[in-house]
Design an enzyme around this catalytic site. Structure first.
Site, PDB file in Angstrom:
ATOM      1  N   LYS A  80       0.839  -1.374  -0.006  1.00 26.27           N
ATOM      2  CA  LYS A  80      -0.008  -0.143   0.056  1.00 26.27           C
ATOM      3  C   LYS A  80       0.814   1.180  -0.076  1.00 26.27           C
ATOM      4  O   LYS A  80       1.891   1.257   0.812  1.00 26.27           O
ATOM      5  CB  LYS A  80      -0.818  -0.127   1.235  1.00 26.27           C
ATOM      6  CG  LYS A  80      -1.973   1.029   1.258  1.00 26.27           C
ATOM      7  CD  LYS A  80      -2.892   0.721   2.604  1.00 26.27           C
ATOM      8  CE  LYS A  80      -3.807   1.792   2.744  1.00 26.27           C
ATOM      9  NZ  LYS A  80      -4.563   1.840   3.807  1.00 26.27           N
ATOM     10  N   SER A 155      -9.749   2.173   3.195  1.00 33.42           N
ATOM     11  CA  SER A 155      -8.745   2.815   2.117  1.00 33.42           C
ATOM     12  C   SER A 155      -7.681   1.927   1.015  1.00 33.42           C
ATOM     13  O   SER A 155      -7.268   2.331   0.231  1.00 33.42           O
ATOM     14  CB  SER A 155      -7.926   3.910   2.875  1.00 33.42           C
ATOM     15  OG  SER A 155      -6.907   3.154   3.872  1.00 33.42           O
ATOM     16  N   SER A 179      -9.437  -0.378   7.275  1.00 31.84           N
ATOM     17  CA  SER A 179      -8.888  -0.226   5.903  1.00 31.84           C
ATOM     18  C   SER A 179      -8.241  -1.410   5.156  1.00 31.84           C
ATOM     19  O   SER A 179      -7.922  -1.653   4.185  1.00 31.84           O
ATOM     20  CB  SER A 179      -7.841   0.889   5.829  1.00 31.84           C
ATOM     21  OG  SER A 179      -8.898   2.009   5.451  1.00 31.84           O
TER      22      SER A 179
HETATM   23  N1  GLN Z   1     -12.796   4.061   6.366  1.00 35.41           N
HETATM   24  C1  GLN Z   1     -12.206   4.794   7.601  1.00 35.41           C
HETATM   25  C2  GLN Z   1     -11.886   6.159   7.368  1.00 35.41           C
HETATM   26  O1  GLN Z   1     -12.407   6.668   6.360  1.00 35.41           O
HETATM   27  C3  GLN Z   1     -11.091   3.902   8.059  1.00 35.41           C
HETATM   28  C4  GLN Z   1      -9.680   4.458   7.060  1.00 35.41           C
HETATM   29  C5  GLN Z   1      -8.749   3.323   7.404  1.00 35.41           C
HETATM   30  O2  GLN Z   1      -8.583   2.301   8.157  1.00 35.41           O
HETATM   31  N2  GLN Z   1      -7.457   3.952   7.267  1.00 35.41           N
HETATM   32  O3  GLN Z   1     -11.438   6.811   8.323  1.00 35.41           O
END
Ligand code: GLN
Length: 491
Positions: A80, A155, A179
């Site tokens: 990532k 994400s 994410s």
């Molecule tokens: N979807 C969540 C957010 O937008 C979690 C994101 C993540 O785990 N990096 O904050």
């Protein structure tokens, strides 16, 4: 030799170890697959062809010299784009870091190299890891290999899509609120969030430092466990890293694969029931619960009364920490600089750079967080959210006195069509309804495919006590042994 891109990491490592395939052949096959399908998937922001082949040649040379190689030697991995990679672009999905080539490797990447894995490149993500669909990436969304008109989650949607599209057998993600697990669930792959502090944040571009947790993504539970073991463990360069060894997650995955869960007590969170999840997800989850019972697990209902406040608490804590962490992107030290024509003040240049470099969701979070931390509001918002966090932790502690692990659907809904949730931030935030509690608590969680709803994958989440990551692997592997793995229709 059958197509190596269809194989698990464990199988590939076996081929390389016996000399049945070279690391170069394995790497080239994956690079070819990326070239063939990534135009449709957009899982990668950067493919490091030269670096990957050089790493593969090195593995082959070391094997030829009789060197003892680790259990993942020669296996390709996608990383990532939130983790720094020496000399290789690292954008965090943002324009503000476009063109930045970090001068150092993150600990995770360093350990991947030490384990003999071959990094194929950097995967797409929502900007600064804020989002649940990769639609907030400044470089265009990734697409779900199950249906390219749908999101692959976020994400870390790029990492999950790369696995489901057979572009890589292993990938790295980071999980702040879901994410790793949510993209795993909606792509039919496995994603594990380790115990907070169990994997190093050194070189992980910070979003919310008290929550950010890098972790493994794979197509099987055993592969995820092998990757977890390779990247985890204490790192003196991360002040919140836990000075304890990683529990034996590989042994736990192997034990689980025997399909015997007798003596294991699993709790279903009452507060998650009925509310939130769409019917197809609930149906697949219930079927998985029946399977777990058949495997010998004892299922009990557990009330965690404060979980319903997890989402609002998260959306105060995470933006607060992000508003502070993202202050460093000012156009002075690295990345984008806008409007520096020699006549403008430093403040004007910083402001123009941030205006041009950050996307709308990142700006929304910075504003929310700045507000929540401002004097006069601090106690009412940030302070209150921290108290809720403590209550959620107590719910977990009480639950784990009665059960070994908690289970739930990973996400309330299956992969949704691109564009379906971008106009209302709250609809996007709901994707993490079931994953956020364990981030606030700090314990590990894994998503394992448990079935399909209308032809789209559904994930089951297993949450375990802090430092008991092995438990979740055992349960996940047992379920996998019963329901199998899930392959999308050919791209
Ligand atoms: N979807 C969540 C957010 O937008 C979690 C994101 C993540 O785990 N990096 O904050």
């Amino acid at each position: 030799m059958t197509d190596v891109t269809a194989m698990t990491a464990t199988q590939i490592a076996g081929l390389v170890a016996t000399g049945a395939a070279s690391a170069v052949e394995v790497t080239q096959a994956h690079l070819d697959r990326i070239a063939a399908v990534d135009g449709r998937v957009n899982a990668f922001l950067h493919v490091d062809t030269e670096g990957a082949l050089a790493a593969a040649r090195d593995i082959d040379a070391r094997r030829a010299a009789g060197e003892e190689l680790g259990p993942l030697a020669g296996v390709p991995v996608a990383v990532k784009d939130v983790l720094t990679t020496k000399g290789v672009p690292t954008t965090v999905g943002s324009k503000i870091l476009e063109g930045w080539r970090p001068p150092y490797d993150s600990t995770i990447v360093e350990r991947l190299r030490a384990a003999g894995t071959v990094m194929l490149g950097k995967t797409n993500m929502d900007e600064f890891a804020m989002g649940s669909s990769t639609e907030y990436s400044a470089y265009g969304p990734s697409r779900n290999p199950w249906d390219t008109d749908r999101i692959p989650g976020g994400s870390g949607g790029g990492s999950a899509a790369a696995l489901a599209a057979y572009e890589a057998p292993l990938a790295i993600g980071s999980d702040t609120g879901g994410s790793i697990r949510q993209p795993g669930a909606v792509t039919g792959t496995v994603g594990a969030k380790p115990t907070y502090g169990g994997t190093s944040r050194y070189g992980l571009v910070a979003f919310s430092s008290s929550l950010d947790t890098p972790g493994p993504c794979a197509r099987t539970v055993l592969d995820a466990a092998l990757l977890h073991a390779a990247i985890g463990g204490h790192d003196p360069r991360d002040s919140t890293s836990i000075p304890a060894p990683v529990p034996d997650v590989v042994a736990a995955a192997k034990l689980g694969a025997t399909g015997d869960l007798s003596g294991v007590r699993l709790g279903i969170v009452t507060e998650f029931g009925g509310e939130g999840a769409e019917p197809g997800v609930t149906a697949a989850f219930n079927e998985a619960v029946a399977t777990l019972t058949k495997l010998g697990a004892e299922i009990v209902e557990i009330s965690c009364p404060h979980f319903r406040y997890a989402l609002p608490a998260y959306y105060l804590i995470a933006p607060s920490e992000c508003s502070s962490n993202l202050a460093r992107f000012d156009g002075v030290r690295f990345g984008l600089r806008t409007g520096d024509d020699g006549n403008r003040s430093l403040e004007e240049v910083m402001s123009l750079t941030r205006e041009a470099g950050f996307g709308p969701e990142v700006k929304r979070r910075i504003m929310l967080g700045t507000y929540a931390l401002s004097s006069g509001y601090y106690d009412a918002y940030y302070g209150q959210a921290q108290k809720v966090r403590t209550l959620i932790t107590r719910d977990f502690t009480a639950a784990f006195e009665r059960v070994d692990a908690l289970i739930s659907p990973t996400t309330p809904f299956v992969a949704f069509p691109l564009g379906a949730r971008t106009s209302d931030p709250y609809q996007m935030y709901l994707a993490d309804l079931f994953t956020i509690p364990s981030n606030l608590y700090g314990g590990p969680g894994i998503s394992v495919p448990c079935g399909l709803s209308d032809g789209l994958p559904v994930g089951l989440q297993v949450m375990a006590p802090t430092l008991a990551d092995d438990r979740m692997y055992r349960v996940a592997a047992a379920l996998e042994s019963a329901v199998g793995t899930f392959t999308p229709p050919a791209l």
